[in-house]
Design an enzyme around this catalytic site. Sequence first.
Site, PDB file in Angstrom:
ATOM      1  N   HIS A  75     -10.818   2.529 -13.271  1.00 51.00           N
ATOM      2  CA  HIS A  75     -11.676   1.474 -12.725  1.00 51.00           C
ATOM      3  C   HIS A  75     -12.481   1.990 -11.537  1.00 51.00           C
ATOM      4  O   HIS A  75     -13.682   1.715 -11.414  1.00 51.00           O
ATOM      5  CB  HIS A  75     -10.849   0.263 -12.294  1.00 51.00           C
ATOM      6  CG  HIS A  75     -10.076  -0.367 -13.398  1.00 51.00           C
ATOM      7  ND1 HIS A  75      -9.180  -1.403 -13.200  1.00 51.00           N
ATOM      8  CD2 HIS A  75     -10.059  -0.121 -14.737  1.00 51.00           C
ATOM      9  CE1 HIS A  75      -8.653  -1.759 -14.357  1.00 51.00           C
ATOM     10  NE2 HIS A  75      -9.168  -0.989 -15.306  1.00 51.00           N
ATOM     11  N   HIS A 232     -14.572  -5.011 -20.671  1.00 45.96           N
ATOM     12  CA  HIS A 232     -13.631  -4.213 -19.880  1.00 45.96           C
ATOM     13  C   HIS A 232     -13.341  -2.874 -20.564  1.00 45.96           C
ATOM     14  O   HIS A 232     -13.129  -1.863 -19.891  1.00 45.96           O
ATOM     15  CB  HIS A 232     -12.316  -4.950 -19.631  1.00 45.96           C
ATOM     16  CG  HIS A 232     -11.405  -4.174 -18.729  1.00 45.96           C
ATOM     17  ND1 HIS A 232     -11.563  -4.133 -17.365  1.00 45.96           N
ATOM     18  CD2 HIS A 232     -10.369  -3.336 -19.017  1.00 45.96           C
ATOM     19  CE1 HIS A 232     -10.656  -3.327 -16.840  1.00 45.96           C
ATOM     20  NE2 HIS A 232      -9.913  -2.832 -17.823  1.00 45.96           N
ATOM     21  N   ASP A 236     -13.628   0.751 -18.794  1.00 49.45           N
ATOM     22  CA  ASP A 236     -12.637   1.832 -18.883  1.00 49.45           C
ATOM     23  C   ASP A 236     -13.267   3.116 -19.425  1.00 49.45           C
ATOM     24  O   ASP A 236     -12.995   4.218 -18.926  1.00 49.45           O
ATOM     25  CB  ASP A 236     -11.482   1.424 -19.799  1.00 49.45           C
ATOM     26  CG  ASP A 236     -10.446   0.565 -19.103  1.00 49.45           C
ATOM     27  OD1 ASP A 236     -10.468   0.457 -17.861  1.00 49.45           O
ATOM     28  OD2 ASP A 236      -9.597  -0.011 -19.814  1.00 49.45           O
ATOM     29  N   HIS A 259      -7.635   5.096 -23.821  1.00 49.60           N
ATOM     30  CA  HIS A 259      -7.647   6.191 -22.852  1.00 49.60           C
ATOM     31  C   HIS A 259      -7.312   7.517 -23.543  1.00 49.60           C
ATOM     32  O   HIS A 259      -7.912   8.557 -23.238  1.00 49.60           O
ATOM     33  CB  HIS A 259      -6.637   5.929 -21.735  1.00 49.60           C
ATOM     34  CG  HIS A 259      -6.966   4.740 -20.890  1.00 49.60           C
ATOM     35  ND1 HIS A 259      -8.162   4.598 -20.237  1.00 49.60           N
ATOM     36  CD2 HIS A 259      -6.238   3.630 -20.584  1.00 49.60           C
ATOM     37  CE1 HIS A 259      -8.166   3.466 -19.559  1.00 49.60           C
ATOM     38  NE2 HIS A 259      -7.006   2.863 -19.766  1.00 49.60           N
TER      39      HIS A 259
END
Length: 295
Positions: A75, A232, A236, A259
């Site tokens: 973030h 969001h 990321d 991720h």
Amino acid sequence: MKQQTIAKKVELVGIGLHKGVPVKMVLEPLDANCGIYFYRNDVGASIPLKPESVVDTTMATVIAKDGHKVSTIEHLLSAIHAYGIDNLKITLDNEEVPIMDGSSIGYCMLLEEAGIIKQEATKKILKIKAPIEVKDGDKFVRFEPNESCVFDFSIHFSHPAIGMQQYKFNFSTKNYKEEIARARTFGFLGEVQYLRSIGLALGGSLENAIVLDESSILNKDGLRYKEEFVRHKILDAIGDMALLGIPLLGAYVSYAGSHKLNHLLTKKLFENSNAYEILESEESQKVYEYALQNV
């Protein structure tokens, strides 16, 4: 375009999402060509920002050096990248970046408080020349050539509050602050007990995340954007792409990316030199500057 750093030192204190402990964070300007790195002043460890530093992507992006970690960096890095900062020292007195409200808007405000200044050195740009992809079943993340910087993300959850969402984001600082920065991280109530049993989500609450039960959103104020969940995911992804250490000119396209897949994509890109080129000349910078001004 010139490299940039912040005009003055700024700091804040917050709680880590996964470890749930207070942490003080200080941002300081650095000279041109120094890059961005984290410094753990509690253990005296510097951790450079590069794909090779990533050691875990289970619930957040974690980097480390010599066993010393910094967790949940995405973030903060998302905001830093969105504001075009090339050189910065990030000092922490614990292993996790403060979660703030679960989005990156607090970091945007901190960077605006610090101010952004241009430096003498020319900014380098990474231009995608050929498609490159990482897959996991039907999930994928991919780079594609594009004359602008674009993040195109799709997700699909069976939960009635999410369903199928898709969002295409044309990158610029102004667009980021308006369309992406306020999108919060999210999680499912049924997962919380398990996560806490393995030492994660200890600092999570309705104040710093969207929380869903089996059928609804538990946050009383609801959503900030109609497509807050997928936005969001873009937040990321921008943070994870900051691990490239250089601004991107091209398209990032994903379905149900993570991720882990983002990390594998950055590694795969640098293993395939024919898939990209580094723009360094003053003339080539105009390509990137024009792209950002005309999205």
